[in-house]
Design an enzyme around this catalytic site. Sequence first.
Site, short mmCIF file in Angstrom:
data_model
loop_
_atom_site.label_atom_id
_atom_site.label_comp_id
_atom_site.label_asym_id
_atom_site.label_seq_id
_atom_site.Cartn_x
_atom_site.Cartn_y
_atom_site.Cartn_z
N LYS A 62 -16.97 3.71 -18.86
CA LYS A 62 -16.33 4.55 -17.85
C LYS A 62 -14.80 4.41 -17.91
CE LYS A 62 -15.55 7.20 -14.32
NZ LYS A 62 -16.15 7.04 -12.98
N LYS A 72 -6.01 3.17 -9.52
CA LYS A 72 -6.89 1.99 -9.47
C LYS A 72 -7.71 1.88 -10.75
CE LYS A 72 -10.88 2.37 -7.96
NZ LYS A 72 -12.26 2.55 -8.52
#
Length: 303
Positions: A180, A248
């Site tokens: 991811k 993030k």
Amino acid sequence: MSAALLPDTPRAGFCGIGKMGEPMALRLLAAGHALSVWNRSADKLTHLQEQGAQVSGSPERLAAQCDVVMLCLGDAQAVEEVVFGEHGLACAANAPRILLDHSTIAPDATRRFAQRWHERTGGMWIDAPVSGGTAGAAAGTLAIMCGGEPAAIAAVEPVLRAYASRVTRMGATGAGQATKLANQAIVVTTIAGIAEACVLAQRAGIDAAAMPTALQGGWADSVLLQTLLPRMLTPPANPSGTIRTMLKDLDAVAQLAHDSHAPLRAVGEVRKLLQEAVGQGRGEDDISQIVRVLLDQAVSPSC
């Protein structure tokens, strides 16, 4: 082997009913799954309850009545609190056999959590981050990249098919999260490239709104181009993904790159762009609005 891990009709639980979690949970209900839900802000559960979901008062209570639980939370701290905190999933006397984490967090955090989960409950942890955005969640076409035991992934795949068109095991625990993060590196650098092209077109006197049509079918075409360039020109009222969330993720990419000794020059520059956007107070804006940093930048000749 997978049949022994879960019953034929497993009881499912879902923690984290946000922009992604809600459409995923709705797809589970539409597919006929018995579903229990929990969210820190209980007011977000009203619609799911009306659609047949059972609302739980805590993760612990949810865990006690589920065979498999999915998480879709904002960061590693939220995952740790929901799983291991007071009245967390791990506190249940009969915890779920399998926990799937759809959150995007660092691979090393995933491996630590998976070990703690197994020691506390004897259960299996699958890191299963998703790609496809809110539209993919609503349409049931998400791509899920998994890390964990093959038997556990095979056991939950029929449930995941409620909101995913592709489920791929990438390796052992943490491999799904690493995949991811590689995905996010592609996505965010592409978005930054589209933003720069948008500014270049506008400053060169081109109608940037015509670019998605003009480039359709060519090598520069993509879902991101067709979706985000119009948003750059007309900011959406409701962000589908914020600049702060993407930063993030890029922070996690940077840490993984450091740990893996992988040079990421383009990602590093895009990360600076996102940091600048957050510094300007744009953290909660749609990711497309990184274009504002470029548009607001004073024009200075390079020579």
